[in-house]
Design a protein around this motif. Structure first.
Motif, PDB file in Angstrom:
ATOM      1  N   ASN A 135       0.814  -1.228   0.000  1.00 43.83           N
ATOM      2  CA  ASN A 135       0.000   0.000   0.000  1.00 43.83           C
ATOM      3  C   ASN A 135       0.844   1.273   0.000  1.00 43.83           C
ATOM      4  O   ASN A 135       0.340   2.363   0.339  1.00 43.83           O
ATOM      5  N   SER A 136       2.103   1.178  -0.328  1.00 45.16           N
ATOM      6  CA  SER A 136       2.973   2.350  -0.410  1.00 45.16           C
ATOM      7  C   SER A 136       3.479   2.503  -1.834  1.00 45.16           C
ATOM      8  O   SER A 136       3.716   1.496  -2.545  1.00 45.16           O
ATOM      9  N   ILE A 137       3.653   3.748  -2.252  1.00 44.51           N
ATOM     10  CA  ILE A 137       4.140   4.006  -3.594  1.00 44.51           C
ATOM     11  C   ILE A 137       5.622   3.646  -3.673  1.00 44.51           C
ATOM     12  O   ILE A 137       6.421   3.976  -2.769  1.00 44.51           O
ATOM     13  N   ILE A 138       6.026   2.946  -4.726  1.00 47.30           N
ATOM     14  CA  ILE A 138       7.428   2.552  -4.918  1.00 47.30           C
ATOM     15  C   ILE A 138       8.248   3.788  -5.261  1.00 47.30           C
ATOM     16  O   ILE A 138       7.876   4.553  -6.175  1.00 47.30           O
ATOM     17  N   ARG A 139       9.329   4.013  -4.530  1.00 43.82           N
ATOM     18  CA  ARG A 139      10.150   5.209  -4.713  1.00 43.82           C
ATOM     19  C   ARG A 139      10.802   5.180  -6.098  1.00 43.82           C
ATOM     20  O   ARG A 139      11.416   4.172  -6.484  1.00 43.82           O
ATOM     21  N   ASN A 140      10.656   6.247  -6.796  1.00 45.63           N
ATOM     22  CA  ASN A 140      11.242   6.442  -8.126  1.00 45.63           C
ATOM     23  C   ASN A 140      10.788   5.388  -9.140  1.00 45.63           C
ATOM     24  O   ASN A 140      11.415   5.245 -10.203  1.00 45.63           O
ATOM     25  N   ASN A 141       9.745   4.606  -8.774  1.00 47.74           N
ATOM     26  CA  ASN A 141       9.245   3.571  -9.681  1.00 47.74           C
ATOM     27  C   ASN A 141      10.384   2.649 -10.141  1.00 47.74           C
ATOM     28  O   ASN A 141      10.482   2.251 -11.308  1.00 47.74           O
ATOM     29  N   ASP A 142      11.208   2.254  -9.172  1.00 48.89           N
ATOM     30  CA  ASP A 142      12.359   1.387  -9.480  1.00 48.89           C
ATOM     31  C   ASP A 142      12.670   0.567  -8.227  1.00 48.89           C
ATOM     32  O   ASP A 142      12.806   1.130  -7.126  1.00 48.89           O
ATOM     33  N   PHE A 143      12.757  -0.763  -8.393  1.00 51.52           N
ATOM     34  CA  PHE A 143      13.120  -1.594  -7.239  1.00 51.52           C
ATOM     35  C   PHE A 143      13.911  -2.813  -7.737  1.00 51.52           C
ATOM     36  O   PHE A 143      13.832  -3.196  -8.917  1.00 51.52           O
ATOM     37  N   THR A 144      14.649  -3.444  -6.758  1.00 52.68           N
ATOM     38  CA  THR A 144      15.462  -4.626  -7.049  1.00 52.68           C
ATOM     39  C   THR A 144      14.913  -5.802  -6.256  1.00 52.68           C
ATOM     40  O   THR A 144      14.584  -5.677  -5.063  1.00 52.68           O
ATOM     41  N   GLN A 145      14.829  -6.955  -6.937  1.00 52.93           N
ATOM     42  CA  GLN A 145      14.268  -8.152  -6.329  1.00 52.93           C
ATOM     43  C   GLN A 145      15.221  -9.324  -6.579  1.00 52.93           C
ATOM     44  O   GLN A 145      15.718  -9.515  -7.699  1.00 52.93           O
ATOM     45  N   PRO A 146      15.497 -10.136  -5.505  1.00 50.60           N
ATOM     46  CA  PRO A 146      16.386 -11.287  -5.688  1.00 50.60           C
ATOM     47  C   PRO A 146      15.794 -12.323  -6.643  1.00 50.60           C
ATOM     48  O   PRO A 146      14.574 -12.452  -6.776  1.00 50.60           O
ATOM     49  N   LEU A 147      16.691 -13.042  -7.319  1.00 47.65           N
ATOM     50  CA  LEU A 147      16.269 -14.053  -8.277  1.00 47.65           C
ATOM     51  C   LEU A 147      15.498 -15.161  -7.572  1.00 47.65           C
ATOM     52  O   LEU A 147      15.917 -15.668  -6.521  1.00 47.65           O
ATOM     53  N   GLY A 148      14.350 -15.532  -8.120  1.00 46.93           N
ATOM     54  CA  GLY A 148      13.539 -16.624  -7.601  1.00 46.93           C
ATOM     55  C   GLY A 148      12.680 -16.250  -6.416  1.00 46.93           C
ATOM     56  O   GLY A 148      11.930 -17.093  -5.904  1.00 46.93           O
ATOM     57  N   GLN A 149      12.757 -15.023  -5.952  1.00 43.49           N
ATOM     58  CA  GLN A 149      11.931 -14.612  -4.808  1.00 43.49           C
ATOM     59  C   GLN A 149      10.779 -13.734  -5.322  1.00 43.49           C
ATOM     60  O   GLN A 149      11.011 -12.628  -5.802  1.00 43.49           O
ATOM     61  N   PRO A 150       9.513 -14.217  -5.233  1.00 40.62           N
ATOM     62  CA  PRO A 150       8.378 -13.429  -5.751  1.00 40.62           C
ATOM     63  C   PRO A 150       8.065 -12.245  -4.837  1.00 40.62           C
ATOM     64  O   PRO A 150       8.372 -12.267  -3.638  1.00 40.62           O
ATOM     65  N   ILE A 151       7.431 -11.243  -5.421  1.00 38.31           N
ATOM     66  CA  ILE A 151       6.993 -10.055  -4.692  1.00 38.31           C
ATOM     67  C   ILE A 151       5.576  -9.708  -5.147  1.00 38.31           C
ATOM     68  O   ILE A 151       5.223  -9.830  -6.331  1.00 38.31           O
ATOM     69  N   THR A 152       4.722  -9.306  -4.180  1.00 39.35           N
ATOM     70  CA  THR A 152       3.329  -8.954  -4.483  1.00 39.35           C
ATOM     71  C   THR A 152       3.201  -7.436  -4.578  1.00 39.35           C
ATOM     72  O   THR A 152       3.602  -6.719  -3.651  1.00 39.35           O
ATOM     73  N   LEU A 153       2.657  -7.005  -5.682  1.00 38.62           N
ATOM     74  CA  LEU A 153       2.448  -5.578  -5.931  1.00 38.62           C
ATOM     75  C   LEU A 153       0.949  -5.292  -6.065  1.00 38.62           C
ATOM     76  O   LEU A 153       0.142  -6.193  -6.319  1.00 38.62           O
ATOM     77  N   GLY A 154       0.601  -4.047  -5.880  1.00 42.80           N
ATOM     78  CA  GLY A 154      -0.799  -3.615  -6.042  1.00 42.80           C
ATOM     79  C   GLY A 154      -0.889  -2.386  -6.938  1.00 42.80           C
ATOM     80  O   GLY A 154       0.119  -1.883  -7.441  1.00 42.80           O
ATOM     81  N   VAL A 155      -2.106  -1.898  -7.114  1.00 44.57           N
ATOM     82  CA  VAL A 155      -2.333  -0.742  -7.976  1.00 44.57           C
ATOM     83  C   VAL A 155      -3.305   0.206  -7.286  1.00 44.57           C
ATOM     84  O   VAL A 155      -4.265  -0.219  -6.635  1.00 44.57           O
ATOM     85  N   ARG A 156      -3.035   1.501  -7.397  1.00 41.65           N
ATOM     86  CA  ARG A 156      -3.916   2.523  -6.834  1.00 41.65           C
ATOM     87  C   ARG A 156      -4.492   3.337  -8.002  1.00 41.65           C
ATOM     88  O   ARG A 156      -3.734   3.861  -8.825  1.00 41.65           O
ATOM     89  N   ILE A 157      -5.831   3.421  -8.025  1.00 37.25           N
ATOM     90  CA  ILE A 157      -6.529   4.070  -9.148  1.00 37.25           C
ATOM     91  C   ILE A 157      -7.282   5.283  -8.630  1.00 37.25           C
ATOM     92  O   ILE A 157      -7.954   5.209  -7.585  1.00 37.25           O
ATOM     93  N   GLU A 158      -7.164   6.388  -9.318  1.00 41.50           N
ATOM     94  CA  GLU A 158      -7.916   7.598  -8.995  1.00 41.50           C
ATOM     95  C   GLU A 158      -8.787   7.996 -10.193  1.00 41.50           C
ATOM     96  O   GLU A 158      -8.288   8.056 -11.318  1.00 41.50           O
ATOM     97  N   PRO A 159     -10.103   8.259  -9.936  1.00 41.69           N
ATOM     98  CA  PRO A 159     -10.820   8.112  -8.659  1.00 41.69           C
ATOM     99  C   PRO A 159     -11.122   6.655  -8.382  1.00 41.69           C
ATOM    100  O   PRO A 159     -11.197   5.845  -9.306  1.00 41.69           O
TER     101      PRO A 159
END
Length: 217
Positions: A135-159
């Motif tokens: 529920n937090s905005i990703i800083r600079n729209n850039d992130f690093t993730q280790p190989l083989g480790q999944p990550i769950t992302l979401g989306v915020r829509i206005e309105p």
């Protein structure tokens, strides 16, 4: 001795044959023995005679109408029957008086449900789309993730509350894959497949948001 006597014109005093009605010398009309008359006097005489004849005809027609017998078998003149009048109520008398406005008629009740069904629903348009993590905005729209480790992302829509399809895509599926976790598509799982980086895109109603995904070994 001539069989036809001659007459003397009263206008020019010349003699001419008695069989003529006019004087051959001056054209005067003969009246009686030697008398003459002007054409205008003759016209007036004819007009008087015509008026007398018309008067006689009118009087005769009036006498015939007055003396003609009345036909006993003739039908009597038709009588017009007037419909019976019904007693009016005091309210009708008030409405029929001049200068008074008629009473307003009650309007039938309107069905509020039908009016509400006929109103079109307001159309909402997407203004902005943002990719989030926890529920937090990703800083600079850039992130690093280790190989083989999944990550769950979401989306915020206005309105909020817009019912549009949410589409997640990976620019390079050989580096990472993305899969929606629910039918609405509000959450997605990103899994690193190989070292490298790519672009994650989420699209809602024609509005997109992107994020750089880096997979480390």
């Amino acid at each position: 001795m001539s069989l036809v006597s001659e007459i003397k014109c009263a206008r020019c005093d010349r003699k001419y044959s008695g069989v003529r009605s006019r004087c051959p010398y001056c054209g005067a009309r003969r009246i009686g023995q030697g008398k003459y008359t002007e054409d205008s006097d003759n016209a007036k005489g004819k007009m008087l005679i015509s008026i007398l004849i018309m008067g006689v005809l009118v009087v005769g027609a009036g006498v015939l109408l007055l003396t003609s017998p009345i036909d006993a078998d003739a039908a009597p003149p038709a009588t017009v029957e007037t419909p019976p009048t019904t007693p009016s109520s005091p309210e009708d008398d008030i409405e029929s008086r001049p200068g008074l406005a008629p009473r307003p008629q009650p309007r039938p009740p309107e069905d509020e449900d039908e009016d509400q069904d006929e109103l079109p629903a307001p159309v909402l348009e997407v203004r902005s789309v943002t990719i989030t993590h926890n529920n937090s905005i990703i800083r600079n729209n850039d992130f690093t993730q280790p190989l083989g480790q999944p990550i769950t992302l979401g989306v915020r829509i206005e309105p909020p509350g817009i019912e549009e399809d949410i589409i997640w895509t990976s620019s390079d599926e050989s580096v990472f894959s993305v899969v929606a976790l629910n039918p609405e598509g509000t959450q997605a799982r990103v899994t690193g497949i190989a070292r490298g980086h790519g672009t994650l895109t989420v699209s809602v109603g024609g509005v997109e948001a992107t994020c750089t995904v880096r997979i480390s070994g």
